[in-house]
Design a protein around this motif. Structure first.
Motif, PDB file in Angstrom:
ATOM      1  N   UNK A  89       0.843  -1.194   0.000  1.00 42.70           N
ATOM      2  CA  UNK A  89       0.000   0.000   0.000  1.00 42.70           C
ATOM      3  C   UNK A  89       0.878   1.245   0.000  1.00 42.70           C
ATOM      4  N   UNK A  90       0.530   2.179  -0.893  1.00 37.40           N
ATOM      5  CA  UNK A  90       1.186   3.482  -0.980  1.00 37.40           C
ATOM      6  C   UNK A  90       0.156   4.517  -0.582  1.00 37.40           C
ATOM      7  N   UNK A  91       0.569   5.462   0.252  1.00 37.95           N
ATOM      8  CA  UNK A  91      -0.318   6.555   0.631  1.00 37.95           C
ATOM      9  C   UNK A  91       0.454   7.862   0.577  1.00 37.95           C
ATOM     10  N   UNK A  92      -0.098   8.818  -0.172  1.00 39.54           N
ATOM     11  CA  UNK A  92       0.457  10.161  -0.234  1.00 39.54           C
ATOM     12  C   UNK A  92      -0.413  11.063   0.631  1.00 39.54           C
ATOM     13  N   UNK A  93       0.228  11.903   1.457  1.00 38.18           N
ATOM     14  CA  UNK A  93      -0.515  12.817   2.325  1.00 38.18           C
ATOM     15  C   UNK A  93       0.033  14.223   2.111  1.00 38.18           C
ATOM     16  N   UNK A  94      -0.864  15.187   1.915  1.00 43.28           N
ATOM     17  CA  UNK A  94      -0.440  16.565   1.728  1.00 43.28           C
ATOM     18  C   UNK A  94      -1.615  17.515   1.765  1.00 43.28           C
ATOM     19  N   UNK A  95      -1.329  18.757   1.489  1.00 49.58           N
ATOM     20  CA  UNK A  95      -2.365  19.796   1.512  1.00 49.58           C
ATOM     21  C   UNK A  95      -3.184  19.744   0.232  1.00 49.58           C
ATOM     22  N   UNK A  96      -4.435  20.156   0.299  1.00 52.72           N
ATOM     23  CA  UNK A  96      -5.266  20.185  -0.912  1.00 52.72           C
ATOM     24  C   UNK A  96      -4.802  21.271  -1.875  1.00 52.72           C
ATOM     25  N   UNK A  97      -5.220  21.141  -3.122  1.00 51.56           N
ATOM     26  CA  UNK A  97      -4.795  22.066  -4.176  1.00 51.56           C
ATOM     27  C   UNK A  97      -5.032  23.528  -3.817  1.00 51.56           C
ATOM     28  N   UNK A 131      -4.402   8.729  -1.927  1.00 52.45           N
ATOM     29  CA  UNK A 131      -3.934  10.029  -1.417  1.00 52.45           C
ATOM     30  C   UNK A 131      -4.959  10.618  -0.461  1.00 52.45           C
ATOM     31  N   UNK A 132      -4.442  11.333   0.517  1.00 49.56           N
ATOM     32  CA  UNK A 132      -5.274  12.169   1.383  1.00 49.56           C
ATOM     33  C   UNK A 132      -4.738  13.589   1.236  1.00 49.56           C
ATOM     34  N   UNK A 133      -5.589  14.479   0.762  1.00 49.95           N
ATOM     35  CA  UNK A 133      -5.196  15.881   0.606  1.00 49.95           C
ATOM     36  C   UNK A 133      -6.028  16.707   1.570  1.00 49.95           C
ATOM     37  N   UNK A 134      -5.387  17.188   2.621  1.00 53.30           N
ATOM     38  CA  UNK A 134      -6.086  17.924   3.669  1.00 53.30           C
ATOM     39  C   UNK A 134      -5.093  18.759   4.468  1.00 53.30           C
ATOM     40  N   UNK A 135      -5.619  19.742   5.172  1.00 52.82           N
ATOM     41  CA  UNK A 135      -4.805  20.482   6.145  1.00 52.82           C
ATOM     42  C   UNK A 135      -5.089  19.974   7.557  1.00 52.82           C
ATOM     43  N   UNK A 136      -6.033  19.076   7.691  1.00 49.76           N
ATOM     44  CA  UNK A 136      -6.341  18.458   8.991  1.00 49.76           C
ATOM     45  C   UNK A 136      -5.081  17.788   9.517  1.00 49.76           C
ATOM     46  N   UNK A 137      -4.856  17.883  10.813  1.00 46.27           N
ATOM     47  CA  UNK A 137      -3.671  17.220  11.356  1.00 46.27           C
ATOM     48  C   UNK A 137      -3.957  16.429  12.628  1.00 46.27           C
ATOM     49  N   UNK A 138      -5.225  16.176  12.909  1.00 46.64           N
ATOM     50  CA  UNK A 138      -5.583  15.477  14.139  1.00 46.64           C
ATOM     51  C   UNK A 138      -5.792  13.983  13.948  1.00 46.64           C
ATOM     52  N   UNK A 139      -6.406  13.358  14.945  1.00 47.39           N
ATOM     53  CA  UNK A 139      -6.592  11.907  14.918  1.00 47.39           C
ATOM     54  C   UNK A 139      -7.438  11.415  13.745  1.00 47.39           C
ATOM     55  N   UNK A 140      -8.342  12.241  13.230  1.00 55.64           N
ATOM     56  CA  UNK A 140      -9.140  11.819  12.076  1.00 55.64           C
ATOM     57  C   UNK A 140      -8.231  11.474  10.901  1.00 55.64           C
ATOM     58  N   UNK A 141      -7.225  12.309  10.651  1.00 55.59           N
ATOM     59  CA  UNK A 141      -6.273  12.043   9.584  1.00 55.59           C
ATOM     60  C   UNK A 141      -5.505  10.758   9.861  1.00 55.59           C
ATOM     61  N   UNK A 142      -5.030  10.603  11.070  1.00 51.08           N
ATOM     62  CA  UNK A 142      -4.285   9.386  11.428  1.00 51.08           C
ATOM     63  C   UNK A 142      -5.118   8.130  11.236  1.00 51.08           C
ATOM     64  N   UNK A 143      -6.381   8.169  11.670  1.00 53.40           N
ATOM     65  CA  UNK A 143      -7.244   7.002  11.541  1.00 53.40           C
ATOM     66  C   UNK A 143      -7.559   6.687  10.087  1.00 53.40           C
ATOM     67  N   UNK A 144      -7.800   7.720   9.262  1.00 59.21           N
ATOM     68  CA  UNK A 144      -8.061   7.491   7.847  1.00 59.21           C
ATOM     69  C   UNK A 144      -6.826   6.902   7.174  1.00 59.21           C
ATOM     70  N   UNK A 145      -5.658   7.412   7.509  1.00 56.44           N
ATOM     71  CA  UNK A 145      -4.418   6.883   6.929  1.00 56.44           C
ATOM     72  C   UNK A 145      -4.254   5.408   7.286  1.00 56.44           C
ATOM     73  N   UNK A 146      -4.446   5.069   8.558  1.00 60.80           N
ATOM     74  CA  UNK A 146      -4.310   3.671   8.982  1.00 60.80           C
ATOM     75  C   UNK A 146      -5.314   2.781   8.264  1.00 60.80           C
ATOM     76  N   UNK A 147      -6.535   3.265   8.110  1.00 58.91           N
ATOM     77  CA  UNK A 147      -7.549   2.491   7.389  1.00 58.91           C
ATOM     78  C   UNK A 147      -7.133   2.254   5.940  1.00 58.91           C
ATOM     79  N   UNK A 148      -6.704   3.311   5.240  1.00 57.93           N
ATOM     80  CA  UNK A 148      -6.396   3.188   3.817  1.00 57.93           C
ATOM     81  C   UNK A 148      -5.240   2.247   3.520  1.00 57.93           C
ATOM     82  N   UNK A 149      -4.313   2.068   4.456  1.00 57.73           N
ATOM     83  CA  UNK A 149      -3.203   1.144   4.221  1.00 57.73           C
ATOM     84  C   UNK A 149      -3.477  -0.238   4.807  1.00 57.73           C
ATOM     85  N   UNK A 150      -4.639  -0.415   5.441  1.00 60.40           N
ATOM     86  CA  UNK A 150      -4.986  -1.705   6.045  1.00 60.40           C
ATOM     87  C   UNK A 150      -5.656  -2.626   5.035  1.00 60.40           C
TER      88      UNK A 150
END
Length: 167
Positions: A89-97, A131-150
């Motif tokens: 699984x590859x996941x890119x994380x960054x700010x939205x356009x 990819x997740x493109x967001x400025x969010x930096x809390x647990x919601x981002x962490x949980x979504x990232x963990x889900x997407x690579x699971x």
């Protein structure tokens, strides 16, 4: 989320506390080398500069950091997966356009297309790309990232997601 990623090895390029905590909380082992099942690239924050003040060197540096390094890192990860005969699984994380300047917008827009293309192209090898493109930096981002690579997201590839900021 406990145990979602048990037995998985994750390499994170860049740094994000919420993502690291979520990966470890889901049972992943964080590794520093290329022997991994999961590769996550987190774009470093950059300064915002208006288009008319950007130099060519600054434009190229933004595209290198926001797109080129990501593609080349993902390509190396996919090659290692193929050699092992395993998916990954590859996941890119960054700010939205729309969050940063024109140089970052160009890189984020291209990253969306790269994610979709690699997601389709590498699916036959069992390698998912999202990819997740967001400025969010809390647990919601962490949980979504963990889900997407699971393995729970085994059929999710080529997806670009965003997270609204909490007020």
């Amino acid at each position: 989320m406990s145990g979602w990623l048990a037995g998985k090895r994750a390499r994170v390029e860049g740094s994000h506390d919420a993502i690291m905590r979520a990966l470890e909380g889901a049972g992943a082992t964080l590794v520093a080398d290329d022997d991994c099942d999961i590769w996550i690239h987190i774009a470093p924050p950059t300064a915002i500069k208006v288009a008319h003040d950007l130099t060519h060197a600054e434009w190229r540096a933004s595209l290198d950091a926001g797109l080129d390094r990501r593609f080349l890192g993902a390509k190396d990860f996919a090659a290692a997966c193929r050699v092992r005969g395993e998916g990954g699984a590859v996941l890119f994380v960054g700010a939205p356009e729309q969050a940063l300047g024109v140089d970052q917008a160009a890189a984020a827009g291209a990253l969306g297309n790269l994610t979709k293309t690699l997601g389709v192209e590498w699916a036959r090898d069992g390698i998912r790309v999202n990819s997740i493109l967001t400025r969010e930096d809390g647990p919601t981002l962490g949980n979504l990232a963990a889900y997407l690579v699971s393995d729970y997201a085994a059929y999710v590839t080529g997806t670009v997601m965003g997270i609204g900021l909490d007020d």
